[in-house]
Scaffold this active site. Structure first.
Site, PDB file in Angstrom:
ATOM      1  N   PHE A 151      32.049  31.887  47.578  1.00 29.95           N
ATOM      2  CA  PHE A 151      31.289  32.957  48.227  1.00 29.95           C
ATOM      3  C   PHE A 151      29.936  33.241  47.577  1.00 29.95           C
ATOM      4  CE2 PHE A 151      33.033  35.604  44.817  1.00 29.95           C
ATOM      5  CZ  PHE A 151      31.958  36.413  44.523  1.00 29.95           C
ATOM      6  N   LYS A 175      33.455  23.442  54.901  1.00 28.80           N
ATOM      7  CA  LYS A 175      34.178  24.700  55.099  1.00 28.80           C
ATOM      8  C   LYS A 175      33.537  25.728  54.177  1.00 28.80           C
ATOM      9  CE  LYS A 175      37.479  26.780  53.106  1.00 28.80           C
ATOM     10  NZ  LYS A 175      36.979  28.163  53.170  1.00 28.80           N
ATOM     11  N   GLU A 178      35.266  31.938  53.614  1.00 25.39           N
ATOM     12  CA  GLU A 178      35.527  32.833  54.756  1.00 25.39           C
ATOM     13  C   GLU A 178      34.892  34.206  54.520  1.00 25.39           C
ATOM     14  OE1 GLU A 178      37.502  31.540  52.570  1.00 25.39           O
ATOM     15  OE2 GLU A 178      39.423  32.563  52.339  1.00 25.39           O
ATOM     16  N   CYS A 283      28.138  31.485  38.415  1.00 29.37           N
ATOM     17  CA  CYS A 283      28.963  30.692  37.501  1.00 29.37           C
ATOM     18  C   CYS A 283      28.204  30.436  36.211  1.00 29.37           C
ATOM     19  CB  CYS A 283      29.389  29.387  38.156  1.00 29.37           C
ATOM     20  SG  CYS A 283      28.031  28.269  38.410  1.00 29.37           S
ATOM     21  N   GLU A 384      37.403  35.087  32.927  1.00 27.23           N
ATOM     22  CA  GLU A 384      36.156  35.209  33.692  1.00 27.23           C
ATOM     23  C   GLU A 384      36.166  36.568  34.392  1.00 27.23           C
ATOM     24  OE1 GLU A 384      35.677  32.659  37.212  1.00 27.23           O
ATOM     25  OE2 GLU A 384      33.537  32.555  36.749  1.00 27.23           O
TER      26      GLU A 384
HETATM   27  P1  NAD Z   1      37.754  30.765  45.227  1.00 28.72           P
HETATM   28  O1  NAD Z   1      38.355  29.732  44.347  1.00 28.72           O
HETATM   29  O2  NAD Z   1      38.537  31.978  45.514  1.00 28.72           O
HETATM   30  O3  NAD Z   1      37.387  30.120  46.663  1.00 28.72           O
HETATM   31  C1  NAD Z   1      36.648  28.941  46.777  1.00 28.72           C
HETATM   32  C2  NAD Z   1      37.047  28.225  48.064  1.00 28.72           C
HETATM   33  O4  NAD Z   1      38.423  27.868  47.994  1.00 28.72           O
HETATM   34  C3  NAD Z   1      36.866  29.072  49.312  1.00 28.72           C
HETATM   35  O5  NAD Z   1      36.280  28.284  50.325  1.00 28.72           O
HETATM   36  C4  NAD Z   1      38.284  29.484  49.678  1.00 28.72           C
HETATM   37  O6  NAD Z   1      38.483  29.581  51.078  1.00 28.72           O
HETATM   38  C5  NAD Z   1      39.142  28.368  49.107  1.00 28.72           C
HETATM   39  N1  NAD Z   1      40.439  28.852  48.633  1.00 28.72           N
HETATM   40  C6  NAD Z   1      40.719  30.067  48.097  1.00 28.72           C
HETATM   41  N2  NAD Z   1      42.021  30.155  47.761  1.00 28.72           N
HETATM   42  C7  NAD Z   1      42.586  28.968  48.094  1.00 28.72           C
HETATM   43  C8  NAD Z   1      43.908  28.442  47.982  1.00 28.72           C
HETATM   44  N3  NAD Z   1      44.911  29.161  47.471  1.00 28.72           N
HETATM   45  N4  NAD Z   1      44.128  27.193  48.412  1.00 28.72           N
HETATM   46  C9  NAD Z   1      43.129  26.445  48.926  1.00 28.72           C
HETATM   47  N5  NAD Z   1      41.856  26.899  49.057  1.00 28.72           N
HETATM   48  C10 NAD Z   1      41.584  28.136  48.640  1.00 28.72           C
HETATM   49  O7  NAD Z   1      36.319  31.114  44.596  1.00 28.72           O
HETATM   50  P2  NAD Z   1      35.295  32.252  45.055  1.00 28.72           P
HETATM   51  O8  NAD Z   1      35.855  33.573  44.671  1.00 28.72           O
HETATM   52  O9  NAD Z   1      34.853  32.033  46.440  1.00 28.72           O
HETATM   53  O10 NAD Z   1      34.045  31.908  44.107  1.00 28.72           O
HETATM   54  C11 NAD Z   1      33.898  32.394  42.804  1.00 28.72           C
HETATM   55  C12 NAD Z   1      34.342  31.370  41.779  1.00 28.72           C
HETATM   56  O11 NAD Z   1      33.587  30.177  41.931  1.00 28.72           O
HETATM   57  C13 NAD Z   1      34.093  31.824  40.351  1.00 28.72           C
HETATM   58  O12 NAD Z   1      35.201  31.464  39.571  1.00 28.72           O
HETATM   59  C14 NAD Z   1      32.858  31.046  39.936  1.00 28.72           C
HETATM   60  O13 NAD Z   1      32.725  30.839  38.544  1.00 28.72           O
HETATM   61  C15 NAD Z   1      33.073  29.766  40.657  1.00 28.72           C
HETATM   62  N6  NAD Z   1      31.843  29.023  40.833  1.00 28.72           N
HETATM   63  C16 NAD Z   1      31.664  27.904  40.070  1.00 28.72           C
HETATM   64  C17 NAD Z   1      30.486  27.184  40.158  1.00 28.72           C
HETATM   65  C18 NAD Z   1      30.269  25.983  39.300  1.00 28.72           C
HETATM   66  O14 NAD Z   1      29.312  25.263  39.526  1.00 28.72           O
HETATM   67  N7  NAD Z   1      31.115  25.723  38.326  1.00 28.72           N
HETATM   68  C19 NAD Z   1      29.487  27.603  41.049  1.00 28.72           C
HETATM   69  C20 NAD Z   1      29.712  28.748  41.824  1.00 28.72           C
HETATM   70  C21 NAD Z   1      30.897  29.452  41.713  1.00 28.72           C
END
Ligand code: NAD
Length: 491
Positions: A151, A175, A178, A283, A384
Site C-alpha cells: 500500500f 495486483k 486492495e 520501507c 517494524e
Molecule cells: P502486506 O504484506 O500486508 O501486503 C502486500 C501485498 O500482499 C498486498 O497486495 C496484499 O493484498 C497481499 N497480501 C496481504 N496478506 C496476504 C496473505 N495473507 N496472503 C497473500 N497475499 C497477501 O504489506 P503492506 O501492509 O501492503 O505494505 C507494508 C509493508 O511492505 C511493510 O512491511 C514495508 O516495510 C514493506 N515494504 C517493503 C519494501 C521493500 O522494498 N523492502 C518497499 C515497500 C514496502
C-alpha cells in the site's frame, strides 16, 4: 459507489466476485471506491493469465527497440498527469502531495531506465572458443509475469518491475494493494494510450485469493512481490515450490547512527525527515536512532525540536508535512507498540498519540513520537513499527552500533552520519544491510541501481530496478555453434 474493474486484454471488465472491500481516504475516512476481494477473484486471474499467455506469443517476437517505444510515450503521459496522479495517491494513501509527486518521479525514472533495454539485453559473444566454433549468450523473456504490490507506494513500486518486464518481451499482470488500487487504475487508463497490444499489461484486483491463484498458476513464470516480511516469506516459499522465479521484498527496521563528528544541524534534519516522512510508512524509514559517544543530549534536543513542530494533517493541504497512517488498524497497532515500549522501560519523550486534527477528527493520525532508553531486547527495538515513531538509543562505539545492526533480523537499510571518511568506509563495509546511507537518511537506490535488501527484508536473488530487473525478467540461453571454414560453400 464505483466498484473497480479489472483491465484485461485491453478492456475494462467487471470482476466475477461480488464481495468488495472499501478503499478509504485515511485522513477523512471517506469511502473512495470499492474493490473486489474474495474467492471468485481467482477466476478473474485465471482469465487474465489466459489472455496474457496468448499475447506473449506475439509480443515476445516484437524487436526490443519497438517494445520500448510505448515506454517513451508513457514517460510523457506520466509527466503530463503527475499532479492528478499525486492527488490520487494522497487521497487513498495519505502521504503529502509533495511526497506523492516524489514517488511518481521515481516511477518515471524507472520508465526511463527500462528504455535502455535494447542495450541491456545485448548478448555476449565469444568467437573461436575452438577452431571454427563460436559461443554466445542470448536473453529471452520468461512468459507471463506477475506483480503483487504493497500500500505504501502505490505510484512507484509497480514501476520497479512493469517497464522492465514488458521491455524484455514478457506480458505482465499487476495486483495492486486492495487498500490503494485507484492510482494504478488511473495509470492503466494512461497505459491504454501508449500503443501496447492488448493483453501485454493487465490489472487484476483482489487480496489473498488473487495472490494464491498467482502463486499456483503454472503459466505464470515469475512473481515480483513487495510487502511485509511475513507475506514475502510465504510468497517466496509457495512461488518457488511451484517452480517460479520469485523476488520478494519484505519489511524493515532501519537504524541510523550519528557520530560526534557529524554536522548536527544537517544530520538531525535529515534523520527527522527519514523517521517522519510518509508518516514513517517507508520501507527505508529510519526507526532506531543511535547516538555514539557522549553527546550531552544535544542531538536528542534537536530531534525533539524538529519532531514537535512537524505539521500533521491532510496531505492535500499545502502547509502539512506529515499525513495519517493507512488505517485505523494500523494506528492501533502503532499505539500498541508505543505502549509496549513504555512497559518495557522506555521513556516517552514525545507522545504523538490521539492528536486533534481540525476538520479530520476521524483520521488515522499519530503525530511524531520519540521513545528513549528502550531496552535492546525489547519488542519495539526488533519489530517494524511502520509509523512515525523514533526510538533513541545511546552507544559507546561504532563497533557496538554495527554489532547491534547486524544482530537485527531485518537488513533493508543502515545509515551513518559522520565527517570521518574512515568511519564511513568501515560502516559501509561491515553493516549488514542491502542499502547503506552515508550522511543520507533515506538511501533509496536510483532506478539504475537494484533496490536491495538483505536478511528478512528480501527473499530471492535479483532485485527490482536497473540491470537486476533486466536479468530477472529474462532467461539466458547459451549457444555453441560450429561453422568451420572448410564448410564454406563455393559459388
Ligand atoms: P502486506 O504484506 O500486508 O501486503 C502486500 C501485498 O500482499 C498486498 O497486495 C496484499 O493484498 C497481499 N497480501 C496481504 N496478506 C496476504 C496473505 N495473507 N496472503 C497473500 N497475499 C497477501 O504489506 P503492506 O501492509 O501492503 O505494505 C507494508 C509493508 O511492505 C511493510 O512491511 C514495508 O516495510 C514493506 N515494504 C517493503 C519494501 C521493500 O522494498 N523492502 C518497499 C515497500 C514496502
Amino acid at each position: 459507489m464505483e466498484v473497480l474493474k479489472n483491465y484485461v486484454g485491453g478492456s475494462w471488465v467487471s470482476s466475477r466476485e461480488s464481495k468488495t472491500s472499501d478503499v478509504i481516504n485515511p485522513a477523512s475516512q471517506e469511502i473512495l471506491a470499492r474493490v473486489p476481494v474474495g474467492e471468485k477473484t481467482a477466476a478473474d486471474l485465471e482469465a487474465a493469465v489466459k489472455i496474457a499467455a496468448e499475447a506473449y506469443k506475439e509480443w515476445s517476437q516484437v524487436p526490443v527497440m519497438q517494445r520500448v517505444q510505448p515506454l517513451y510515450k508513457l514517460k510523457q503521459l506520466l509527466e503530463d498527469h503527475i499532479d492528478e496522479l499525486a492527488r490520487i495517491i494522497t487521497m487513498e494513501c495519505g502521504k503529502t502531495y509533495v511526497e506523492s509527486k516524489g514517488e511518481l518521479q521515481r516511477a518515471i525514472e524507472n520508465v526511463e531506465t527500462a528504455c535502455a533495454a535494447p542495450l541491456l539485453m545485448q548478448s555476449e559473444f565469444s568467437e573461436n572458443i575452438a577452431r571454427g566454433v563460436d559461443e554466445f549468450m542470448i536473453r529471452q523473456p520468461l512468459g507471463v509475469t506477475a506483480c503483487i504490490a504493497p500500500f505504501n507506494f502505490p505510484g512507484m513500486i509497480p514501476f520497479w518491475f512493469l517497464p522492465y518486464a514488458i521491455a524484455c518481451g514478457n506480458t505482465f499482470i499487476l495486483k495492486p494493494s486492495e487498500k490503494v488500487p485507484l492510482t494504478m487504475k488511473r495509470v492503466f487508463e494512461l497505459l491504454e494510450k501508449v500503443g501496447l497490444p492488448d493483453g501485454v499489461i493487465n490489472l487484476v484486483h483482489g487480496g489473498k485469493e488473487t495472490v494464491d491463484a498467482m502463486l499456483d498458476h503454472p503459466e505464470i513464470k515469475s512473481i515480483s512481490f513487495v510487502g511485509s516480511s511475513k507475506i514475502a516469506r510465504y510468497v517466496y516459499a509457495r512461488g518457488t515450490a511451484n517452480g517460479k522465479r520469485v523476488q520478494a521484498q519484505g519489511g524493515a527496521k532501519n537504524p541510523v547512527v550519528i557520530l560526534p563528528d557529524a554536522d548536527l544541524e544537517v544530520s538531525t534534519n535529515i534523520i527527522a525527515d527519514s523517521v517522519y516522512g510518509c508518516a514513517g510508512q517507508r520501507c527505508l524509514a529510519a526507526s532506531t536512532v543511535i547516538t555514539v559517544g557522549d553527546d550531552k543530549n544535544e542531538i536528542k534536543d534537536r530531534l525533539y525540536a524538529i519532531a514537535e513542530k512537524r505539521v500533521t494533517g491532510y496531505g492535500l493541504e499545502t502547509s502539512v508535512e506529515m499525513g495519517p497512517v493507512i488505517s485505523g488498524e494500523s494506528r492501533q497497532r502503532i499505539e500498541y507498540l508505543i505502549e509496549k515500549g513504555i512497559s518495557e522501560g522506555a521513556n516517552l519523550l514525545l507522545d504523538g498519540r490521539n492528536p486533534k486534527i481540525d476538520g479530520f477528527e476521524k483520521g488515522n493520525f499519530i503525530r511524531p513520537t520519540i521513545l528513549e532508553g528502550v531496552p535492546l531486547e525489547g519488542e519495539i527495538i526488533k519489530t517494524e513499527i511502520f509509523g512515525p515513531v523514533m526510538s533513541l538509543l545511546k552507544m559507546k562505539t561504532v563497533d557496538e552500533a554495527i554489532e547491534f545492526i547486524n544482530a537485527n533480523s531485518y537488513g533493508n537499510m543502515a545509515c551513518l552520519f559522520t565527517s570521518s571518511g574512515a568511519s564511513a568506509r568501515k560502516f559501509r563495509s561491515e553493516a549488514m544491510a542491502g542499502n547503506i546511507g552515508i550522511n543520507i537518511g533515506v538511501a533509496a537506490p536510483m532506478a539504475q541501481f537494484p533496490f536491495s535488501g538483505w536478511k528478512e527484508s528480501f527473499f530471492g536473488d535479483l532485485h527490482g530496478q536497473g540491470r537486476h530487473a533486466i536479468e530477472f525478467f529474462t532467461q539466458t540461453k547459451v549457444v555453441v555453434e560450429r561453422w568451420p571454414k572448410e564448410w564454406t560453400r563455393k559459388f
